[in-house]
Design an enzyme around this catalytic site. Structure first.
Site: not given
Length: 293
Positions: A175, A212
């Protein structure tokens, strides 16, 4: 628990991943939005007790099912809690059919070169070994501006951590968030895509990650990443957008599904009756699901 079954759910399941992983820094804000004032808890222990009650209430809501929620990201302390007498990770999978993930980062370092790297994660391999019933992890860093050196460093660090997670038999959610308020957001996203592609190409066969990412300024920018053979799924973070804004932007990206935190809990309150709370959870889940499929 079948990891193969969970992997199939992550790769092919229709729905989204619930981010229920508020940690020390983000918990007071999350509780305030939920209607719990800081004066209502006198210690960190009491604060985490309040956020655990909120998470359990969401997980137990009628609408929080595998039909629309395919995974859930949890804070490590949450994994030590129980719901209806069962560990939270086991409850999610065995009772709800929802795949559990563990947030492993320890927060962000100070900003340098337009980015915030992850703080060191001591004893990571040992931590991961404690959770054979958890499918994967999530680790967050933040990009504030289109700085090539900073973005390259963030992505390299993310993939270094990812390799440790993969070695433990888990799937990492990488992420590198791009700040939605960045004046160079679109340029940063182009740089980020290039750096992620480089790192993906270095992974060996059988090594997989999930990504992500902030919903990109240019719709479908990350389609090529979603199609990369080392990527199981690309999910989107809401990044501070309202639920409606996040869902509208996500719906323009055909190969991303949601992994929302604040947008999932928008409008929820400790003061609501169970019927009101369940209705609010259902409304948010329906919106996020529709944008994801």
């Amino acid at each position: 628990m079948s990891k193969a079954e969970q992997r199939d759910r992550m790769q092919n399941g229709a729905g989204f991943i619930a981010a229920l992983d508020q940690s020390g820094g983000s918990t007071p804000k999350a509780l305030a939005l939920y209607g719990v004032d800081a004066s209502e808890y006198g210690s960190e222990e009491e604060m985490f007790d309040e956020i655990q009650k909120m998470r359990a209430r969401i997980i137990l809501a009628d609408a929080f099912t595998k039909d629309k929620v395919i995974g859930a990201i949890l804070f490590e302390r949450t994994l030590g809690e129980t719901i209806e007498g069962k560990g939270v990770a086991d409850y999610l999978w065995q009772n709800k059919g929802i795949v559990p993930f563990l947030k492993i980062d320890k927060g962000l370092a100070d900003q340098e070169n337009g980015v915030q790297m992850m703080k060191p994660i001591p004893g990571l391999a040992e931590t991961l070994a404690q959770y054979p019933n958890v499918f994967g992890t999530k680790e967050r860093s933040v990009i504030h501006e289109a700085n090539a050196e900073g973005i390259a460093a963030v992505v390299a660090q993310q993939f270094d951590v990812a390799r440790t997670v993969i070695a433990a038999g888990m799937v990492p959610i990488v992420e590198p968030e791009v700040n939605i308020h960045s004046e160079t957001k679109a340029e940063a996203e182009e740089m980020l895509k290039a750096e992620i592609t480089k790192q993906l190409d270095r992974l060996e066969e059988g090594q997989e990650v999930m990504l992500k990412l902030t919903i990109p300024t240019e719709a479908n920018l990350y389609d090529a990443l979603a199609e990369h053979p080392r990527v199981l799924r690309v999910v989107a973070l809401s990044g501070g957008y309202s639920t409606d804004d996040a869902c509208e932007k996500l719906s323009r990206n055909g190969k991303m599904i949601a992994s929302f935190s604040r947008a999932l809990t928008e409008g929820l309150s400790k003061q609501q009756s169970d019927a009101e709370f369940n209705a609010a959870v259902a409304t948010n889940i329906d919106k996020i699901y529709a944008a994801s499929v």
